[in-house]
Design a protein around this motif. Sequence first.
Motif, PDB file in Angstrom:
ATOM      1  N   GLU A 141       4.122  -5.598  -0.767  1.00  0.00           N
ATOM      2  CA  GLU A 141       4.303  -4.152  -0.858  1.00  0.00           C
ATOM      3  C   GLU A 141       5.661  -3.722  -0.323  1.00  0.00           C
TER       4      GLU A 141
ATOM      5  N   ASN B 242       1.647  -0.855  -5.511  1.00  0.00           N
ATOM      6  CA  ASN B 242       1.715   0.127  -4.430  1.00  0.00           C
ATOM      7  C   ASN B 242       3.144   0.279  -3.913  1.00  0.00           C
TER       8      ASN B 242
ATOM      9  N   ARG C 228      -3.484   2.337  -2.156  1.00  0.00           N
ATOM     10  CA  ARG C 228      -3.118   1.514  -1.001  1.00  0.00           C
ATOM     11  C   ARG C 228      -4.340   1.287  -0.107  1.00  0.00           C
TER      12      ARG C 228
END
Length: 384
Positions: free
Chosen positions: A74, A250, A295
């Motif tokens: 991420e 994300n 998320r």
Amino acid sequence: MDFRETEEQHALREAVGKLGRSFGHEYFVETSKSGGTSTELWQMAGKYGFLGVNLAEEYGGGGAGVYELQIVAEELAAAGCPLLMLVVSPAICGSIIQTFGTEAQRERWLRNIISGESIMSFAITEPDAGSNSHNLSTTAARDGGDYVLRGTKYYISGVDEADAILVVTRTGTDDAGRGQLSLIVVPTDAPGLSKTVIPVEMTAPEKQFTLFFDDVRVPAENLIGTEGDGLRQVFQGLNPERIMGAAVGNGIARYALEKAAEYACERQVWGVPIGTHQGVAHPLAHARINADLARLMTQRAAWLHDERDPLAGEAANMAKFAAAEAGIAALDQAIQTHGGNGLSTEYGLATLWGPMRLMRTAPISREMILNYVARHSLGLPSSY
């Protein structure tokens, strides 16, 4: 589950983000468009211990879990440098080898995966077999002390960067006519193995390949786990695969929304920033809410996986679906916020359209996730 990340996890986010920003999206674009690879960034991530945070300390890993590895994916994506091979090498291949490999195999392959000295690709998809793994036609036949592989694999990522490929093969057929699968590690320089690049309209350093196995001979010691038990073994890597795909989405969503919010504060029309207008502000706020929901689902899925909770499969699929949908919506709205500039290479948004759009299709399509949820979560009958 504590929704507050630990100090170690927070420090990992900070460190990975710093590394990603030191390269930046410009590096990602330049490397992709020049036909190069992200080897420099990959090796730096390995040097700092980021590639193996989910793998055992005895092989040089961090001894943590997929939760920590999805942080790495991420944060690099949020810095504009999504690395798709994170989904493959440490998540799929690393997880499978750590669980089913012998001590010699773990020592041989995990150390180099963790250090970044080697990348392992993963080959399951074929021209006529995607999600229907029982229909795989690539075979591996035992011949003395070797396996001999024959067949074709399709849309296999990063083979030009990899030293080895974890190949899913058919080694037999059960009474119902379904393939009995096995996992075999094949060096990328093995005689008889050839590869052809698949041209794709996507800005990414990872290339896609068709692989041809023409009597490729590898030692039987390269078999991972038990012959014929490959399908069960593959599933050990599928939940991490989905979670990591979600984490990449994300990160791209965060990157896009940060760029959009900054632009909406700076760009003025009729004497005021465009962000003052609800027609601009509300769609971005909506995208932010959905991105944060994705998320949260990804973090839950990673936590369930690390806890070996049976609900991890459902959560991983849902996280992958949510992140793909939220990410593509966030990126699209960020492009729209920029107007014509949204399509400019300079503003670094449209260059992420391909990797983000890919998340709707791979490593598992949204339709197959909906099939999974319909069947397993809702108890509906299956069409296959």
